[in-house]
Scaffold this motif. Sequence first.
Motif, PDB file in Angstrom:
ATOM      1  N   ARG A 120      66.242  58.505 -47.119  1.00  0.00           N
ATOM      2  CA  ARG A 120      65.823  58.406 -45.783  1.00  0.00           C
ATOM      3  C   ARG A 120      67.347  57.871 -45.053  1.00  0.00           C
ATOM      4  N   ILE A 121      67.493  58.795 -44.013  1.00  0.00           N
ATOM      5  CA  ILE A 121      68.878  58.702 -43.118  1.00  0.00           C
ATOM      6  C   ILE A 121      68.548  58.229 -41.789  1.00  0.00           C
ATOM      7  N   TYR A 122      69.177  56.910 -41.525  1.00  0.00           N
ATOM      8  CA  TYR A 122      69.023  56.363 -40.222  1.00  0.00           C
ATOM      9  C   TYR A 122      70.519  56.550 -39.560  1.00  0.00           C
ATOM     10  N   SER A 123      70.752  57.388 -38.695  1.00  0.00           N
ATOM     11  CA  SER A 123      71.634  57.634 -37.780  1.00  0.00           C
ATOM     12  C   SER A 123      71.797  58.079 -36.447  1.00  0.00           C
ATOM     13  N   THR A 124      72.730  57.978 -35.755  1.00  0.00           N
ATOM     14  CA  THR A 124      72.636  58.682 -34.246  1.00  0.00           C
ATOM     15  C   THR A 124      72.503  60.212 -34.006  1.00  0.00           C
ATOM     16  N   GLN A 125      72.787  60.927 -35.320  1.00  0.00           N
ATOM     17  CA  GLN A 125      72.637  62.229 -35.384  1.00  0.00           C
ATOM     18  C   GLN A 125      72.061  62.632 -36.567  1.00  0.00           C
ATOM     19  N   ALA A 126      71.410  63.886 -36.549  1.00  0.00           N
ATOM     20  CA  ALA A 126      70.681  64.447 -37.620  1.00  0.00           C
ATOM     21  C   ALA A 126      71.806  65.119 -38.431  1.00  0.00           C
ATOM     22  N   PRO A 127      71.793  65.049 -39.912  1.00  0.00           N
ATOM     23  CA  PRO A 127      72.628  65.652 -40.641  1.00  0.00           C
ATOM     24  C   PRO A 127      72.009  67.069 -40.990  1.00  0.00           C
ATOM     25  N   LYS A 128      73.001  67.766 -41.312  1.00  0.00           N
ATOM     26  CA  LYS A 128      72.739  69.309 -41.725  1.00  0.00           C
ATOM     27  C   LYS A 128      71.526  69.327 -42.904  1.00  0.00           C
ATOM     28  N   CYS A 129      71.736  68.354 -43.649  1.00  0.00           N
ATOM     29  CA  CYS A 129      70.738  68.325 -44.763  1.00  0.00           C
ATOM     30  C   CYS A 129      69.321  67.712 -44.555  1.00  0.00           C
ATOM     31  N   SER A 130      69.116  67.453 -43.151  1.00  0.00           N
ATOM     32  CA  SER A 130      67.801  66.789 -42.819  1.00  0.00           C
ATOM     33  C   SER A 130      66.424  67.376 -43.128  1.00  0.00           C
ATOM     34  N   ASP A 131      66.909  68.867 -43.440  1.00  0.00           N
ATOM     35  CA  ASP A 131      65.726  69.691 -43.989  1.00  0.00           C
ATOM     36  C   ASP A 131      65.498  70.037 -45.278  1.00  0.00           C
TER      37      ASP A 131
ATOM     38  N   CYS B 135      58.211  57.716 -56.780  1.00  0.00           N
ATOM     39  CA  CYS B 135      59.502  57.904 -56.816  1.00  0.00           C
ATOM     40  C   CYS B 135      60.558  56.798 -56.181  1.00  0.00           C
ATOM     41  N   LEU B 136      61.801  57.035 -56.403  1.00  0.00           N
ATOM     42  CA  LEU B 136      62.812  55.773 -55.763  1.00  0.00           C
ATOM     43  C   LEU B 136      63.106  56.314 -54.374  1.00  0.00           C
ATOM     44  N   THR B 137      62.958  55.307 -53.690  1.00  0.00           N
ATOM     45  CA  THR B 137      63.454  55.864 -52.138  1.00  0.00           C
ATOM     46  C   THR B 137      64.761  55.289 -51.663  1.00  0.00           C
ATOM     47  N   LEU B 138      65.940  55.666 -51.443  1.00  0.00           N
ATOM     48  CA  LEU B 138      67.045  55.313 -51.116  1.00  0.00           C
ATOM     49  C   LEU B 138      66.973  55.310 -49.514  1.00  0.00           C
ATOM     50  N   GLY B 139      68.004  54.181 -49.018  1.00  0.00           N
ATOM     51  CA  GLY B 139      68.078  54.467 -47.554  1.00  0.00           C
ATOM     52  C   GLY B 139      69.540  54.423 -47.028  1.00  0.00           C
ATOM     53  N   TYR B 140      69.912  55.293 -46.152  1.00  0.00           N
ATOM     54  CA  TYR B 140      71.196  55.402 -45.927  1.00  0.00           C
ATOM     55  C   TYR B 140      71.176  54.998 -44.310  1.00  0.00           C
ATOM     56  N   ALA B 141      71.871  54.006 -43.634  1.00  0.00           N
ATOM     57  CA  ALA B 141      71.945  53.561 -42.230  1.00  0.00           C
ATOM     58  C   ALA B 141      73.548  53.611 -41.829  1.00  0.00           C
ATOM     59  N   GLY B 142      73.820  54.269 -41.062  1.00  0.00           N
ATOM     60  CA  GLY B 142      75.406  54.418 -40.592  1.00  0.00           C
ATOM     61  C   GLY B 142      75.924  55.788 -39.839  1.00  0.00           C
ATOM     62  N   GLY B 143      77.125  56.000 -39.792  1.00  0.00           N
ATOM     63  CA  GLY B 143      77.624  57.073 -39.095  1.00  0.00           C
ATOM     64  C   GLY B 143      77.720  58.113 -40.245  1.00  0.00           C
ATOM     65  N   LEU B 144      77.800  59.625 -39.810  1.00  0.00           N
ATOM     66  CA  LEU B 144      77.751  60.678 -40.740  1.00  0.00           C
ATOM     67  C   LEU B 144      79.392  61.251 -40.589  1.00  0.00           C
ATOM     68  N   ASN B 145      80.096  60.710 -40.132  1.00  0.00           N
ATOM     69  CA  ASN B 145      81.558  61.331 -39.811  1.00  0.00           C
ATOM     70  C   ASN B 145      82.463  60.787 -41.328  1.00  0.00           C
ATOM     71  N   TYR B 146      83.770  61.152 -40.945  1.00  0.00           N
ATOM     72  CA  TYR B 146      84.739  60.993 -41.968  1.00  0.00           C
ATOM     73  C   TYR B 146      84.157  61.124 -43.466  1.00  0.00           C
ATOM     74  N   GLY B 147      83.537  62.233 -43.373  1.00  0.00           N
ATOM     75  CA  GLY B 147      83.104  62.711 -44.791  1.00  0.00           C
ATOM     76  C   GLY B 147      81.599  62.100 -45.628  1.00  0.00           C
ATOM     77  N   TYR B 148      81.085  61.333 -44.808  1.00  0.00           N
ATOM     78  CA  TYR B 148      80.079  60.601 -45.189  1.00  0.00           C
ATOM     79  C   TYR B 148      78.528  61.720 -45.344  1.00  0.00           C
ATOM     80  N   ALA B 149      78.612  62.751 -44.432  1.00  0.00           N
ATOM     81  CA  ALA B 149      77.716  63.463 -44.385  1.00  0.00           C
ATOM     82  C   ALA B 149      77.813  64.795 -45.660  1.00  0.00           C
ATOM     83  N   ALA B 150      79.022  64.906 -45.555  1.00  0.00           N
ATOM     84  CA  ALA B 150      79.382  65.738 -46.677  1.00  0.00           C
ATOM     85  C   ALA B 150      79.002  65.221 -48.216  1.00  0.00           C
ATOM     86  N   ARG B 151      79.331  64.011 -48.391  1.00  0.00           N
ATOM     87  CA  ARG B 151      79.008  63.449 -49.575  1.00  0.00           C
ATOM     88  C   ARG B 151      77.661  63.384 -49.947  1.00  0.00           C
ATOM     89  N   LEU B 152      76.692  62.984 -48.832  1.00  0.00           N
ATOM     90  CA  LEU B 152      75.377  63.056 -49.071  1.00  0.00           C
ATOM     91  C   LEU B 152      74.652  64.341 -49.393  1.00  0.00           C
TER      92      LEU B 152
END
Length: 218
Positions: free
Chosen positions: A201-212, A169-186
């Motif tokens: 794969r998400i790399y951030s200082t906080q775990a997003p709601k969608c991490s599960d 499969c294709l693996t995408l990486g997102y590194a950055g903040g999840l504020n200002y709508g980024y988490a919602a868009r993901l």
Amino acid sequence: MAGPPVPGGAERLNCDYFLFRPRLWRLEVSRFAKLSRLFTLSGFRTVLTRSIKQLTQFQPDLVLTVMQNLSYSDAAYQFSRNHNVPMVVIVHDDPEDFERIYAWTTSMIVMRNARIYRHSVKRLCVSPEMRDLLKERYGVEAEVMYPNRSESLFPRAIRESLVLKDPNCLTLGYAGGLNYGYAARLEELIPVFREAGVRLRIYSTQAPKCSDSDVVSY
């Protein structure tokens, strides 16, 4: 710091914050966003902006803005010019790519961005490529300032990164903040990723709601 509301999970700087939104801001997040650009280009929005009075009372020594939304960058430019305050711009993304505009206004948008960019006493671009692109487009030099990062972050060894790849499969990486709508868009994109067989794969200082999610790892 003047701008939109600070998200609850965002880390604040040790300074004062107050809400600043150009008049008729709701147009920006509606299907009439293109019309919003016409208000900015015509100067109609600047005339109606009462929030500028708050900036005047603050009496800043420098205006620092990110060229990402013409409504904000133009307001910063107008304040800088009218009050003789030097301005510095940071450019992380192509200014024109972020604008929802009518095709026939493209040249006017480029001219307005060029005016803002050339007016600035310092222009800080995210990469040499961005610097060169905007030099060709707007006609002035700029400096390169790479994004800041935590001192606790270290580059991963290439051999360790190889185990993160899945040949099926294709693996995408997102590194950055999840504020200002980024988490919602993901989160909105998860069904698309799942249907396409993509893992995120998400790399951030906080775990997003969608991490599960079955297609997301954090």
